[in-house]
Design a protein around this motif. Structure first.
Motif, PDB file in Angstrom:
ATOM      1  N   LEU A  17       0.837  -1.191   0.000  1.00 42.66           N
ATOM      2  CA  LEU A  17       0.000   0.000   0.000  1.00 42.66           C
ATOM      3  C   LEU A  17       0.878   1.250   0.000  1.00 42.66           C
ATOM      4  O   LEU A  17       1.672   1.455   0.919  1.00 42.66           O
ATOM      5  N   HIS A  18       0.718   2.068  -1.012  1.00 43.60           N
ATOM      6  CA  HIS A  18       1.567   3.261  -1.181  1.00 43.60           C
ATOM      7  C   HIS A  18       1.131   4.387  -0.256  1.00 43.60           C
ATOM      8  O   HIS A  18       0.059   4.352   0.367  1.00 43.60           O
ATOM      9  N   GLY A  19       1.950   5.413  -0.185  1.00 44.47           N
ATOM     10  CA  GLY A  19       1.659   6.576   0.637  1.00 44.47           C
ATOM     11  C   GLY A  19       0.785   7.586  -0.079  1.00 44.47           C
ATOM     12  O   GLY A  19       0.518   7.478  -1.290  1.00 44.47           O
ATOM     13  N   GLY A  20       0.330   8.587   0.660  1.00 47.30           N
ATOM     14  CA  GLY A  20      -0.484   9.637   0.082  1.00 47.30           C
ATOM     15  C   GLY A  20       0.273  10.421  -0.978  1.00 47.30           C
ATOM     16  O   GLY A  20       1.442  10.769  -0.796  1.00 47.30           O
ATOM     17  N   GLY A  21      -0.393  10.684  -2.096  1.00 46.56           N
ATOM     18  CA  GLY A  21       0.230  11.415  -3.185  1.00 46.56           C
ATOM     19  C   GLY A  21       1.105  10.561  -4.068  1.00 46.56           C
ATOM     20  O   GLY A  21       1.738  11.068  -4.992  1.00 46.56           O
ATOM     21  N   SER A  22       1.160   9.266  -3.789  1.00 46.88           N
ATOM     22  CA  SER A  22       1.993   8.351  -4.570  1.00 46.88           C
ATOM     23  C   SER A  22       1.074   7.414  -5.372  1.00 46.88           C
ATOM     24  O   SER A  22      -0.056   7.764  -5.693  1.00 46.88           O
ATOM     25  N   ARG A  45      -7.824   4.727  -2.943  1.00 45.19           N
ATOM     26  CA  ARG A  45      -8.887   5.609  -3.449  1.00 45.19           C
ATOM     27  C   ARG A  45      -8.353   7.031  -3.650  1.00 45.19           C
ATOM     28  O   ARG A  45      -7.546   7.542  -2.866  1.00 45.19           O
ATOM     29  N   GLY A  46      -8.775   7.634  -4.757  1.00 46.04           N
ATOM     30  CA  GLY A  46      -8.323   8.986  -5.055  1.00 46.04           C
ATOM     31  C   GLY A  46      -6.942   9.067  -5.659  1.00 46.04           C
ATOM     32  O   GLY A  46      -6.440  10.166  -5.887  1.00 46.04           O
ATOM     33  N   HIS A  47      -6.325   7.933  -5.932  1.00 47.99           N
ATOM     34  CA  HIS A  47      -4.961   7.906  -6.457  1.00 47.99           C
ATOM     35  C   HIS A  47      -4.898   7.066  -7.731  1.00 47.99           C
ATOM     36  O   HIS A  47      -5.600   6.048  -7.853  1.00 47.99           O
ATOM     37  N   GLY A  48      -4.027   7.466  -8.644  1.00 45.86           N
ATOM     38  CA  GLY A  48      -3.756   6.676  -9.833  1.00 45.86           C
ATOM     39  C   GLY A  48      -5.010   6.349 -10.617  1.00 45.86           C
ATOM     40  O   GLY A  48      -5.837   7.213 -10.911  1.00 45.86           O
ATOM     41  N   ALA A  49      -5.182   5.067 -10.931  1.00 45.09           N
ATOM     42  CA  ALA A  49      -6.306   4.617 -11.744  1.00 45.09           C
ATOM     43  C   ALA A  49      -7.518   4.218 -10.919  1.00 45.09           C
ATOM     44  O   ALA A  49      -8.523   3.793 -11.482  1.00 45.09           O
ATOM     45  N   SER A  50      -7.445   4.339  -9.602  1.00 45.47           N
ATOM     46  CA  SER A  50      -8.596   4.025  -8.755  1.00 45.47           C
ATOM     47  C   SER A  50      -9.570   5.202  -8.738  1.00 45.47           C
ATOM     48  O   SER A  50      -9.192   6.339  -9.003  1.00 45.47           O
ATOM     49  N   PRO A  51     -10.840   4.930  -8.407  1.00 38.27           N
ATOM     50  CA  PRO A  51     -11.844   5.996  -8.448  1.00 38.27           C
ATOM     51  C   PRO A  51     -11.576   7.112  -7.458  1.00 38.27           C
ATOM     52  O   PRO A  51     -10.973   6.896  -6.409  1.00 38.27           O
ATOM     53  N   ARG A  52     -12.030   8.301  -7.807  1.00 38.45           N
ATOM     54  CA  ARG A  52     -12.078   9.413  -6.876  1.00 38.45           C
ATOM     55  C   ARG A  52     -13.326   9.232  -6.018  1.00 38.45           C
ATOM     56  O   ARG A  52     -14.249   8.528  -6.398  1.00 38.45           O
ATOM     57  N   ALA A  53     -13.338   9.842  -4.854  1.00 35.70           N
ATOM     58  CA  ALA A  53     -14.444   9.652  -3.929  1.00 35.70           C
ATOM     59  C   ALA A  53     -14.995  10.996  -3.490  1.00 35.70           C
ATOM     60  O   ALA A  53     -14.313  12.023  -3.554  1.00 35.70           O
ATOM     61  N   LEU A 135       1.194  19.361  -8.750  1.00 32.74           N
ATOM     62  CA  LEU A 135       1.758  18.057  -8.422  1.00 32.74           C
ATOM     63  C   LEU A 135       0.717  16.965  -8.567  1.00 32.74           C
ATOM     64  O   LEU A 135       1.011  15.867  -9.040  1.00 32.74           O
ATOM     65  N   SER A 136      -0.539  17.274  -8.192  1.00 34.02           N
ATOM     66  CA  SER A 136      -1.586  16.266  -8.280  1.00 34.02           C
ATOM     67  C   SER A 136      -1.846  15.851  -9.714  1.00 34.02           C
ATOM     68  O   SER A 136      -2.226  14.709  -9.989  1.00 34.02           O
ATOM     69  N   LEU A 137      -1.651  16.772 -10.660  1.00 36.92           N
ATOM     70  CA  LEU A 137      -1.846  16.422 -12.062  1.00 36.92           C
ATOM     71  C   LEU A 137      -0.716  15.543 -12.563  1.00 36.92           C
ATOM     72  O   LEU A 137      -0.937  14.587 -13.312  1.00 36.92           O
ATOM     73  N   ARG A 138       0.516  15.847 -12.160  1.00 38.78           N
ATOM     74  CA  ARG A 138       1.657  15.062 -12.628  1.00 38.78           C
ATOM     75  C   ARG A 138       1.641  13.653 -12.035  1.00 38.78           C
ATOM     76  O   ARG A 138       2.022  12.697 -12.684  1.00 38.78           O
ATOM     77  N   ARG A 139       1.195  13.531 -10.770  1.00 34.68           N
ATOM     78  CA  ARG A 139       1.221  12.222 -10.126  1.00 34.68           C
ATOM     79  C   ARG A 139      -0.146  11.547 -10.112  1.00 34.68           C
ATOM     80  O   ARG A 139      -0.300  10.485  -9.539  1.00 34.68           O
ATOM     81  N   LEU A 146      -5.234  13.771  -0.311  1.00 28.87           N
ATOM     82  CA  LEU A 146      -4.012  13.960   0.468  1.00 28.87           C
ATOM     83  C   LEU A 146      -4.193  15.012   1.564  1.00 28.87           C
ATOM     84  O   LEU A 146      -3.814  14.794   2.716  1.00 28.87           O
ATOM     85  N   LEU A 147      -4.777  16.127   1.223  1.00 27.90           N
ATOM     86  CA  LEU A 147      -4.967  17.185   2.212  1.00 27.90           C
ATOM     87  C   LEU A 147      -5.909  16.729   3.324  1.00 27.90           C
ATOM     88  O   LEU A 147      -5.701  17.045   4.499  1.00 27.90           O
ATOM     89  N   SER A 148      -6.930  15.956   2.961  1.00 27.80           N
ATOM     90  CA  SER A 148      -7.849  15.432   3.964  1.00 27.80           C
ATOM     91  C   SER A 148      -7.138  14.469   4.905  1.00 27.80           C
ATOM     92  O   SER A 148      -7.347  14.499   6.128  1.00 27.80           O
TER      93      SER A 148
END
Length: 239
Positions: A17-22, A45-53, A135-139, A146-148
């Motif tokens: 399990l990766h860290g926030g923003g990764s 959730r909210g990262h990479g190819a997984s759904p946003r919530a 940064l959120s667009l690049r990663r 992440l902020l939450s």
């Protein structure tokens, strides 16, 4: 919430399990060393190819991982988590201790036990200030996720502290030492609370697996294979 994930290899399952923003790609180098294991690397959730919530409660990350393990039919699994992923892994191990065979927590945030919000994550917030600047667009992650997480982890989490003794899996807790924004003293308290926990300091900062990949492998792989000796910290001591 169905998490996008990759699976590599065959053998006893290990979920990373990766860290926030990764994202799941952060484990690419380490997965290659996991010979004899089945590695599962999801995007949280909210990262990479997984759904946003619509929301990002800390408990939701654990809900998602448990659902993924159920979908894959993984009744017994080793969990490895970095930062937010480490906190998530600890939640899963608290809820379903019989399911987790071994637990590796890499520099996880230790929220306050009680009292007021902690300033322990102020440096992390500054380091992640680039989130608002693209940064959120690049990663490819939702900056609100992440902020939450940072906001919640600065608040007291007494229930989490009280549930740490429920973790029954042998646990390896890695601290990034004084270079990390995660206070080592907090991780020492976590190690005291988890019944079967070894604390190892690798003083390279928060991202041990990417900053010191060789040392990370040399410490974690023996722990995953109980027939070999465990790693040691830089002073030659193992907790």
């Amino acid at each position: 919430m169905k998490l996008f994930h990759d699976t590599f290899g065959d053998g006893p399952p290990v979920a990373l399990l990766h860290g926030g923003g990764s994202g799941r790609a952060t484990w690419a180098g380490f997965v290659g060393a996991l010979t004899g294991f089945r590695a599962v690397t999801p995007d949280l959730r909210g990262h990479g190819a997984s759904p946003r919530a619509a929301g990002y409660p800390l408990s939701g990350y654990a809900d998602d991982v448990i659902e993924l393990l159920d979908d894959l039919g993984l009744d017994r699994v080793t969990l490895i988590g970095h930062s937010l992923g480490g906190f998530t892994a600890s939640l899963v191990a608290q809820r379903q201790p019989d399911r987790v065979t071994r637990l590796v927590l890499e520099d996880p945030p230790a929220p306050p036990r009680h009292g007021t919000a902690s300033g322990g994550f102020s440096r992390a917030r500054l380091a992640l200030a680039g989130v608002a600047g693209g940064l959120s667009l690049r990663r490819r992650f939702d900056k609100q996720a992440l902020l939450s997480a940072i906001t919640q982890l600065r608040e007291p989490q007494p229930d989490w502290w009280e549930a740490l003794p429920a973790i029954s899996a042998p646990t390896l807790l890695l601290s990034g030492g004084p270079k990390s924004h995660i206070p080592p003293a907090g991780l020492a308290a976590v190690a005291e609370a988890v019944p079967d926990c070894r604390l190892v300091t690798v003083p390279v900062g928060h991202r041990i697996h990417s900053t010191a990949p060789v040392r990370f492998r040399e410490t974690v792989l023996p722990f995953l294979r109980p027939d070999t000796s465990g790693g040691t910290d830089v002073s030659g001591e193992m907790r």
